[in-house]
Design a protein around this motif. Structure first.
Motif, short mmCIF file in Angstrom:
data_model
loop_
_atom_site.label_atom_id
_atom_site.label_comp_id
_atom_site.label_asym_id
_atom_site.label_seq_id
_atom_site.Cartn_x
_atom_site.Cartn_y
_atom_site.Cartn_z
N TYR A 54 -12.22 3.05 -5.57
CA TYR A 54 -11.96 1.61 -5.46
C TYR A 54 -10.73 1.33 -6.32
CZ TYR A 54 -16.81 1.55 -3.79
OH TYR A 54 -17.98 1.79 -3.09
N GLY A 55 -9.53 1.48 -5.71
CA GLY A 55 -8.32 1.65 -6.50
C GLY A 55 -7.70 0.45 -7.17
N ALA A 56 -8.39 -0.68 -7.25
CA ALA A 56 -7.81 -1.86 -7.88
C ALA A 56 -8.91 -2.84 -8.26
CB ALA A 56 -6.82 -2.54 -6.92
N GLU A 57 -8.49 -3.98 -8.80
CA GLU A 57 -9.33 -5.15 -9.08
C GLU A 57 -10.08 -5.11 -10.41
OE1 GLU A 57 -8.82 -7.68 -7.39
OE2 GLU A 57 -7.88 -6.81 -5.64
N GLU A 58 -9.85 -4.09 -11.23
CA GLU A 58 -10.49 -4.11 -12.55
C GLU A 58 -9.99 -5.27 -13.39
OE1 GLU A 58 -6.79 -1.59 -13.22
OE2 GLU A 58 -8.14 -2.14 -11.59
N GLY A 59 -8.72 -5.65 -13.20
CA GLY A 59 -8.17 -6.77 -13.95
C GLY A 59 -8.75 -8.09 -13.50
N ALA A 60 -8.79 -8.32 -12.18
CA ALA A 60 -9.37 -9.56 -11.66
C ALA A 60 -10.84 -9.68 -12.05
CB ALA A 60 -9.22 -9.60 -10.14
N ASP A 61 -11.54 -8.56 -12.02
CA ASP A 61 -12.95 -8.57 -12.42
C ASP A 61 -13.10 -9.04 -13.87
OD1 ASP A 61 -15.87 -7.67 -12.23
OD2 ASP A 61 -15.13 -6.34 -13.80
N PHE A 62 -12.27 -8.51 -14.75
CA PHE A 62 -12.34 -8.88 -16.16
C PHE A 62 -11.99 -10.35 -16.35
CE2 PHE A 62 -10.85 -9.33 -20.49
CZ PHE A 62 -11.75 -8.57 -21.22
N VAL A 63 -10.95 -10.80 -15.67
CA VAL A 63 -10.51 -12.20 -15.79
C VAL A 63 -11.62 -13.15 -15.32
CG1 VAL A 63 -8.92 -13.93 -14.87
CG2 VAL A 63 -8.05 -11.71 -15.63
N LYS A 98 7.04 -1.60 -6.18
CA LYS A 98 6.91 -0.31 -5.52
C LYS A 98 6.26 -0.39 -4.15
CE LYS A 98 6.74 2.16 -9.90
NZ LYS A 98 6.02 3.14 -10.74
N THR A 99 6.15 -1.57 -3.59
CA THR A 99 5.47 -1.70 -2.30
C THR A 99 6.41 -2.25 -1.22
OG1 THR A 99 4.68 -3.90 -2.93
CG2 THR A 99 3.21 -2.04 -3.36
N GLU A 100 7.71 -1.97 -1.36
CA GLU A 100 8.65 -2.47 -0.37
C GLU A 100 8.55 -1.70 0.94
OE1 GLU A 100 10.42 -5.12 -0.57
OE2 GLU A 100 9.89 -5.57 -2.63
N GLY A 101 8.27 -0.40 0.88
CA GLY A 101 8.17 0.41 2.08
C GLY A 101 6.76 0.44 2.63
N TYR A 102 6.63 1.04 3.80
CA TYR A 102 5.32 1.12 4.45
C TYR A 102 5.09 2.54 4.95
CZ TYR A 102 5.73 -3.89 4.08
OH TYR A 102 5.90 -5.15 3.58
N ASP A 103 5.31 3.51 4.04
CA ASP A 103 5.10 4.90 4.38
C ASP A 103 3.64 5.27 4.18
OD1 ASP A 103 4.84 4.91 1.64
OD2 ASP A 103 6.65 6.09 1.26
N ALA A 104 3.33 6.55 4.30
CA ALA A 104 1.95 7.00 4.22
C ALA A 104 1.31 6.69 2.87
CB ALA A 104 1.87 8.50 4.49
N SER A 105 2.08 6.82 1.80
CA SER A 105 1.52 6.54 0.48
C SER A 105 1.22 5.06 0.31
CB SER A 105 2.47 7.02 -0.63
OG SER A 105 3.70 6.31 -0.57
N ALA A 106 2.08 4.19 0.87
CA ALA A 106 1.84 2.76 0.80
C ALA A 106 0.59 2.38 1.59
CB ALA A 106 3.05 1.99 1.31
N LEU A 107 0.41 3.02 2.75
CA LEU A 107 -0.78 2.74 3.55
C LEU A 107 -2.05 3.18 2.83
CD1 LEU A 107 0.48 3.79 7.10
CD2 LEU A 107 0.37 1.49 6.13
N ALA A 108 -1.99 4.35 2.19
CA ALA A 108 -3.15 4.83 1.44
C ALA A 108 -3.46 3.91 0.27
CB ALA A 108 -2.88 6.26 0.94
N ARG A 109 -2.41 3.40 -0.37
CA ARG A 109 -2.60 2.47 -1.48
C ARG A 109 -3.22 1.16 -1.00
NH1 ARG A 109 2.01 3.20 -3.53
NH2 ARG A 109 3.13 1.52 -2.49
N ALA A 110 -2.77 0.67 0.16
CA ALA A 110 -3.32 -0.56 0.71
C ALA A 110 -4.82 -0.40 0.98
CB ALA A 110 -2.59 -0.95 1.99
N TYR A 111 -5.20 0.74 1.51
CA TYR A 111 -6.61 1.00 1.82
C TYR A 111 -7.43 1.09 0.53
CZ TYR A 111 -10.78 3.06 3.93
OH TYR A 111 -12.06 3.30 4.34
N SER A 112 -6.92 1.84 -0.45
CA SER A 112 -7.64 2.02 -1.71
C SER A 112 -7.77 0.70 -2.47
CB SER A 112 -6.91 3.05 -2.57
OG SER A 112 -7.54 3.20 -3.83
N TYR A 113 -6.69 -0.06 -2.54
CA TYR A 113 -6.74 -1.36 -3.21
C TYR A 113 -7.69 -2.30 -2.47
CZ TYR A 113 -2.63 -0.19 -6.09
OH TYR A 113 -1.76 0.38 -6.98
#
Length: 312
Positions: A180-189, A212-227
């Motif tokens: 679950y690659g994101a949201e620890e900050g929002a959770d704390f807030v 770091k999210t200007e492009g839409y390559d494979a790593s950006a797609l994986a990050r979008a899914y994880s986040y």
């Protein structure tokens, strides 16, 4: 040791697989106009890439290096808290930089408002000078559940040390290094808001962090899914455990926005960007479903991490 005055700031920095970035961060700390601080580096590298950097900067400011195995950024920040002596805490990303007057500005804000519990700065891309990481508001304002995503990011957060203990640790099931690659900050807030803490955002306080999210390559797609997975888990957690109906509204709102973005860019034949929105939608749905399975099989124990944080 007992007579040593407490520093104003403890900067707790988790790091993994970065060396030049850490050196630049350390240099920005050294160049800050306020030097009443300590740095706690949570080094998750398996090699010794930071030996020279730590040796150099340990001569310039108090630096404690703590080595742990890679288990996620939230765990690293929680682990670093036990070594922190500063009256105020901050958790810089290892690839950000502090602007020269940042620490003095933050200290001044807390001195001017003794009731302030948490203060948030803005993240700016050093090349474009535009907001990075998220779309930050341009006006100073109180942080509320409605504007969390335009006023807060975890590495821009300054808070009183005792507030961290009252709100409870960062959720180690959320954030980089987990599925679950994101949201620890929002959770704390959000948990801090539920406890009635005073949170303020001031865009005049600035961190530099490359966008770091200007492009839409494979790593950006994986990050979008994880986040997205992180957002799905966050949403269910705050609906079920904290009894906040707004979490469901927020989930639906962001899913609808992403669906609109996906369709708009598909019509424009910008398929990589359309796919980016699709991955966010799929990740959020998967995160919500997996979190529900956790809750259904484990009950309240699945959400017991924060302990001290209670619903209103």
């Amino acid at each position: 040791m007992k007579d040593t005055p407490l520093p104003c700031f403890s900067l707790i920095i988790p790091t993994l697989h970065r060396d030049e970035e850490v050196a630049r961060l350390f240099q920005s700390i050294h160049q800050n106009t306020l030097q009443d601080l300590e740095v706690i580096l949570i080094d998750q590298n398996e090699d010794n890439r930071l030996d020279d950097t730590c040796s150099t900067y340990a001569k310039l400011f108090p630096l404690q290096r703590v080595r742990i195995r890679p288990v996620g950024v939230s765990h690293a920040r929680n682990h670093g808290r036990q070594f922190a002596r500063g009256r105020l805490l901050n958790f810089p990303d290892d690839d950000c930089e502090l602007t020269p007057g940042l620490l003095q500005q933050a200290a001044d804000r807390f001195a001017a408002d003794p009731g302030l519990d948490l203060l948030f700065a803005r993240s700016v891309d050093p090349r474009s000078l535009k907001s990075s990481v998220t779309r930050f508001c341009t006006q100073a304002q109180a942080v509320t559940p409605r504007n969390v995503y335009s006023t807060t990011v975890e590495f821009t957060m300054f808070l009183k040390r005792e507030i961290f203990d009252q709100v409870g640790p960062l959720d180690e099931r959320l954030g980089v290094g987990t599925s679950y690659g994101a949201e620890e900050g929002a959770d704390f807030v959000l948990r801090a808001l539920y406890l009635g803490k005073k949170l303020h955002y001031d865009p005049e306080l600035v961190f530099h962090h490359a966008q770091k999210t200007e492009g839409y390559d494979a790593s950006a797609l994986a990050r979008a899914y994880s986040y997205g997975r992180g957002f799905g888990r966050l949403s269910l957690k705050h609906l079920v455990h904290h009894h906040q109906p707004g979490a469901a509204v927020r989930f639906v709102h962001f899913q609808c926005r992403a669906a609109a973005g996906m369709l708009l860019h598909a019509v424009r034949r910008d398929l990589p960007r359309s796919r980016f929105y699709l991955e966010s939608i799929l990740g959020r749905s998967a995160g919500l479903w997996n979190a529900w399975q956790d809750f259904r099989h484990q009950g309240a124990e699945a959400w017991a991490l924060e302990g001290k944080a209670a619903s209103p």
